[in-house]
Design a protein around this motif. Structure first.
Motif, PDB file in Angstrom:
ATOM      1  N   GLU A 198       0.962   5.264   2.286  1.00 56.99           N
ATOM      2  CA  GLU A 198       2.050   5.404   3.247  1.00 56.99           C
ATOM      3  C   GLU A 198       2.387   6.878   3.415  1.00 56.99           C
ATOM      4  O   GLU A 198       2.526   7.604   2.434  1.00 56.99           O
ATOM      5  CB  GLU A 198       3.227   4.645   2.669  1.00 56.99           C
ATOM      6  CG  GLU A 198       4.440   4.611   3.515  1.00 56.99           C
ATOM      7  CD  GLU A 198       5.516   3.786   2.832  1.00 56.99           C
ATOM      8  OE1 GLU A 198       5.945   2.793   3.411  1.00 56.99           O
ATOM      9  OE2 GLU A 198       5.924   4.146   1.705  1.00 56.99           O
ATOM     10  N   LEU A 214      10.487   5.635   8.945  1.00 62.20           N
ATOM     11  CA  LEU A 214      10.643   4.585   9.968  1.00 62.20           C
ATOM     12  C   LEU A 214      11.148   3.304   9.325  1.00 62.20           C
ATOM     13  O   LEU A 214      12.042   2.634   9.865  1.00 62.20           O
ATOM     14  CB  LEU A 214       9.309   4.310  10.659  1.00 62.20           C
ATOM     15  CG  LEU A 214       8.805   5.378  11.634  1.00 62.20           C
ATOM     16  CD1 LEU A 214       7.389   5.022  12.113  1.00 62.20           C
ATOM     17  CD2 LEU A 214       9.747   5.517  12.820  1.00 62.20           C
ATOM     18  N   ARG A 254       3.173  14.174  12.770  1.00 62.21           N
ATOM     19  CA  ARG A 254       1.885  13.505  12.550  1.00 62.21           C
ATOM     20  C   ARG A 254       0.771  14.270  13.243  1.00 62.21           C
ATOM     21  O   ARG A 254      -0.367  14.297  12.782  1.00 62.21           O
ATOM     22  CB  ARG A 254       1.937  12.086  13.124  1.00 62.21           C
ATOM     23  CG  ARG A 254       2.555  11.100  12.171  1.00 62.21           C
ATOM     24  CD  ARG A 254       1.667   9.854  12.046  1.00 62.21           C
ATOM     25  NE  ARG A 254       2.178   8.945  11.036  1.00 62.21           N
ATOM     26  CZ  ARG A 254       2.801   7.796  11.328  1.00 62.21           C
ATOM     27  NH1 ARG A 254       2.977   7.430  12.585  1.00 62.21           N
ATOM     28  NH2 ARG A 254       3.218   7.023  10.361  1.00 62.21           N
ATOM     29  N   ASP A 260       5.954   6.880   8.039  1.00 62.83           N
ATOM     30  CA  ASP A 260       6.074   5.437   7.804  1.00 62.83           C
ATOM     31  C   ASP A 260       7.305   5.110   6.973  1.00 62.83           C
ATOM     32  O   ASP A 260       8.047   4.177   7.270  1.00 62.83           O
ATOM     33  CB  ASP A 260       4.849   4.931   7.014  1.00 62.83           C
ATOM     34  CG  ASP A 260       3.672   4.615   7.929  1.00 62.83           C
ATOM     35  OD1 ASP A 260       3.921   4.268   9.094  1.00 62.83           O
ATOM     36  OD2 ASP A 260       2.524   4.737   7.467  1.00 62.83           O
ATOM     37  N   MET A 274       0.808  -1.218   0.000  1.00 65.42           N
ATOM     38  CA  MET A 274       0.000   0.000   0.000  1.00 65.42           C
ATOM     39  C   MET A 274       0.843   1.271   0.000  1.00 65.42           C
ATOM     40  O   MET A 274       0.642   2.150   0.829  1.00 65.42           O
ATOM     41  CB  MET A 274      -0.883   0.024   1.253  1.00 65.42           C
ATOM     42  CG  MET A 274      -2.285  -0.409   0.983  1.00 65.42           C
ATOM     43  SD  MET A 274      -2.763  -1.773   2.046  1.00 65.42           S
ATOM     44  CE  MET A 274      -1.969  -3.174   1.305  1.00 65.42           C
TER      45      MET A 274
END
Ligand SMILES: [Fe+2]
Ligand SMILES: [Fe+2]
Ligand SMILES: [Fe+2]
Ligand SMILES: [Fe+2]
Ligand SMILES: [Fe+2]
Lengths: 183, 402
Positions: free
Chosen positions: A5, A12, A124, A9, A1
Motif C-alpha cells: 500500500e 484515501l 503519484r 492509498d 496487502m
C-alpha cells in the motif's frame, strides 16, 4: 496487502473512514454517538498530523507549484483543527455541537477533496513508488501511538491521548510522526 | 390529473434569471437522499437533450423568425440546465457521480420498463437495464479500488450492486443496436415520453463518460471509462431508434416540452428536499409556457392540433424507488440475451462473435480486470446484495466483505 500500500492509498482509506464517521456522529445518539465522535477525533488527529509531517513536505519538494499547493492545504488544516479542538472541548452533548460539527464536516470534506484533486495524483505522478510506500510505513508507525479502539473502562493509551485538551493530542502525534520519519 | 395544456405558466420574458438566482445551493454531499441526486441527474439529462435538440432544429430551420424564437427558449433551457446540474455538490469525484449515473439508469429504466404498455418497447428497456446494472457493479469495484470509497455511500441500500449481463458481452455489432421504431399514429402517448426520457438519460451518460474518463490517471480507470463509454454509445443508438423518425420537427418540439412538464411534475410530487422541490416547481411553471409556445408553432407550421398527439392528461408520475425484485427476476430470465437485427436472441451469433473477437483481441477487457484487481487487492469483490444471494447461481460470489 498493507506492505504494498502506498501513502496515497492509506490516506484515501482514511478519508473514506472520516466521511463514514461524520455520518455516524450526525446520525447517532447517546453512547454510540460519543464513541463515533471519539474515533473521529482520534482519526482526524492522526490523519492531519501525518499529512503535515510526512505527506505535505514530500509534495512541497516534488510537485509543480508544491509550495502554493501545500500552503493552501496547511491553512485549511489549521482552520479545521481549531474547529475540532472547540468541538472536542465542548463535547458531543453540548447544544451547539450539531450545527458546529456540520461546519467542521464541510471544511474537512472540502479539504480532502482538494488534496485528492490537486495533491495526491501529482504525488503519484512525480514521486517513485518506493518512496510512497515508505511514507505509508511512516504514517502507520506514527498512528501506532494511538490504538484503534478505546476499550471502555480501561485507561488505554488512546483514552489518555484524548483525555487532555485537543492541542496536546496534536503535539503528541507530531512527535511520533517526526520520530517515524527518522527511522 | 394535471394537464399542462390547461395551465398558465410564467411568461417567457420573465423566465430569465440573474447570476444570484442561478447561484443555487448544492445538496448535501453526504446526507442527501440518494434519489434526490438521481432526480437531479435525470433532469440534467432532460435539459441537455432540450438544448441539443433545439440546436439541431435550428440548424435545419430556414425561417429566421422561428430561429429567433428557438434561440430565446433555448437560452432559458440552458439556464435551467445550469441550475439543475449545479445542485450537485463539488465534493464528490467524477467516479462517485458516475455511480449515481448508473443508479439513475437502473432505477429509471426499471420504472419505465414496468410501466411501458407496448411489449416490444418494454423488451428494449428490460434488455438495456441489465447492462447498466452491470456497469454499476464494475464502477463500484473501481471506486473502492482507486478511491477507497464504497458505493453504499452513494446508492445506500436502495439499489443492489452485483453482476448483471457481463459488460464484456455488451459489445455488439453496431447494426444489431438499431431497433424498430414505434408508429407515431398508433402508439400510446406514454410510450413516446418513455423513449424520450431514457434516450436523454443515456445520451447524457455517454457525454459524461466520454469527457470525464481521461481525467483519471489510473490506467484501469481510463480503460473502464473508455469501455463503458462505448457501450453508452450503443445504448443511445438502441433507445433513439425506438422513436418514430416520421415525427415532424414541430411535433418533436411539442413532445420534448411536454416531457419536461411530465418529469418536473413527477419529481415535484416525490421530492423530499424542500429547496430542490421549489426548483422543480419553478421549472414546471416555465415548461408549461414553453409547451404553449411549442404548441402554437405546431399549429401554425404543421397545421395540426397538438392535443391530437398528446395524452389527455399527464400519465402517472415517474417515481424513483427500489426495483430489487423486478431486477432479480430479469437477472434470472434475461441475462444471456443479445440482439440480432431488430430482435433478441440467446445464442452468440456469428456477427456478435466477430465483433467480440475484433474488439477484445483475445484479452480480458477493463470491465473484467477491474474485478480481478479488486480481488487481488482486497481478497474479494464489492457487492451490495441486500435481498439474498444472486439469482443466477453461477454469479454467486465467494464471501463478501462486511
Ligand atoms: Fe487528508
Ligand atoms: Fe427545460
Ligand atoms: Fe451504463
Ligand atoms: Fe446505459
Ligand atoms: Fe423546455
Amino acid at each position: 496487502m498493507p506492505d504494498q500500500e502506498d501513502v496515497v492509498d492509506l490516506l484515501l482509506a482514511q478519508h473514506a473512514r472520516i466521511e463514514e464517521l461524520f455520518a455516524a456522529v450526525l446520525a447517532g445518539t447517546g453512547e454510540a454517538r460519543r464513541e463515533s465522535f471519539h474515533e473521529l477525533v482520534r482519526l482526524l488527529a492522526v490523519h492531519e498530523t501525518a499529512e503535515e509531517e510526512i505527506v505535505h513536505p514530500l509534495a512541497r519538494r516534488s510537485i509543480d507549484a508544491g509550495d502554493d499547493v501545500v500552503e493552501a492545504r496547511l491553512a485549511e488544516e489549521r482552520a479545521a483543527k481549531e474547529l475540532l479542538a472547540e468541538l472536542h472541548d465542548i463535547g458531543p452533548d453540548a447544544p451547539s455541537f450539531d450545527s458546529r460539527i456540520v461546519v467542521l464536516r464541510d471544511a474537512v470534506l472540502a479539504h480532502a477533496t482538494y488534496e485528492e484533486r490537486y495533491e495526491f495524483p501529482q504525488l503519484r505522478h512525480s514521486v517513485d513508488a518506493d518512496r510512497l510506500r515508505g511514507a505509508a510505513r511512516a504514517v502507520r508507525a506514527a498512528e501506532a501511538v494511538a490504538p484503534t479502539r478505546p476499550h471502555p473502562g480501561v485507561e488505554s493509551a488512546s483514552a489518555n491521548l484524548l483525555a487532555g485538551p485537543a492541542v496536546a493530542v496534536f503535539d503528541r502525534l507530531r512527535d511520533a510522526a517526526r520520530d517515524a520519519m527518522r527511522h | 390529473m394535471f394537464n399542462p395544456l390547461d395551465h398558465q405558466g410564467i411568461p417567457l420574458e420573465r423566465q430569465l434569471r440573474n447570476w444570484r438566482e442561478l447561484d443555487v445551493d448544492p445538496i448535501d454531499p453526504l446526507a442527501a437522499d440518494p434519489y434526490t441526486r438521481c432526480r437531479i441527474i435525470a433532469l440534467n439529462g432532460i435539459e441537455v437533450e432540450a438544448i441539443l435538440f433545439s440546436h439541431h432544429f435550428a440548424r435545419t430551420c430556414t425561417d429566421p423568425e422561428v430561429k429567433r424564437q428557438l434561440a430565446e427558449i433555448r437560452y432559458i433551457e440552458a439556464q435551467q440546465q445550469r441550475v439543475v446540474n449545479w445542485l450537485l455538490p463539488g465534493v464528490p469525484s467524477a467516479l462517485e457521480t458516475t455511480i449515481a449515473y448508473e443508479q439513475v439508469a437502473v432505477d429509471l429504466t426499471s420504472w419505465v420498463a414496468r410501466m411501458e404498455p407496448d411489449p416490444y418497447l418494454q423488451q428494449a428497456y428490460e434488455f438495456g437495464v441489465l447492462e447498466d446494472f452491470d456497469h454499476l457493479y464494475r464502477y463500484a469495484n473501481l471506486f473502492e479500488l482507486i478511491e477507497r470509497r464504497r458505493a453504499a455511500k452513494v446508492v445506500d441500500d436502495l439499489t443492489e450492486v452485483m453482476p448483471g449481463r457481463p459488460t464484456k458481452a455488451h459489445h455488439r455489432h453496431p447494426v444489431d443496436n438499431v431497433r424498430d421504431p414505434y408508429d407515431r399514429t398508433t402508439v400510446d402517448p406514454l410510450s413516446k415520453l418513455h423513449a424520450l426520457t431514457i434516450m436523454a438519460a443515456e445520451q447524457q451518460t455517454m457525454n459524461f463518460y466520454m469527457n470525464v474518463g481521461p481525467q483519471y490517471m489510473e490506467p484501469i480507470a481510463r480503460q473502464l471509462y473508455q469501455e463503458i463509454g462505448l457501450i453508452e454509445e450503443e445504448h443511445v443508438t438502441h433507445y433513439e431508434s425506438l422513436v418514430d423518425p416520421g415525427e415532424t420537427w414541430w411535433e418533436r418540439l411539442v413532445n420534448h416540452e411536454y416531457n419536461e412538464c411530465y418529469l418536473y411534475y413527477s419529481f415535484m410530487t416525490q421530492e423530499s428536499d424542500p429547496k430542490v422541490r421549489a426548483i422543480w416547481e419553478l421549472h414546471l411553471n416555465m415548461e408549461v409556457e414553453q409547451l404553449r409556445i411549442a404548441c402554437d408553432l405546431m399549429r401554425r407550421h404543421d397545421g395540426r392540433e397538438p392535443a391530437d398527439i398528446l395524452a389527455p392528461a399527464l400519465p402517472e408520475p415517474v417515481r424513483f424507488e427500489p426495483n430489487k425484485e423486478f431486477l432479480r427476476n430479469l437477472l434470472a430470465t434475461q441475462i444471456d440475451l443479445t440482439t440480432l437485427g431488430a430482435g433478441y436472441v440467446r445464442e452468440a451469433h456469428e456477427r456478435f462473435e466477430r465483433m467480440q473477437q475484433q474488439l477484445h483481441g483475445g484479452e480480458a477487457p477493463a470491465s473484467e480486470r477491474v474485478i480481478d484487481e479488486h480481488r487481488a487487492k482486497f481478497g474479494d469483490e464489492y457487492r451490495i446484495e441486500t435481498a439474498g444471494p444472486h439469482p443466477v447461481t453461477a454469479l454467486r460470489g465467494e464471501k463478501q466483505h462486511a
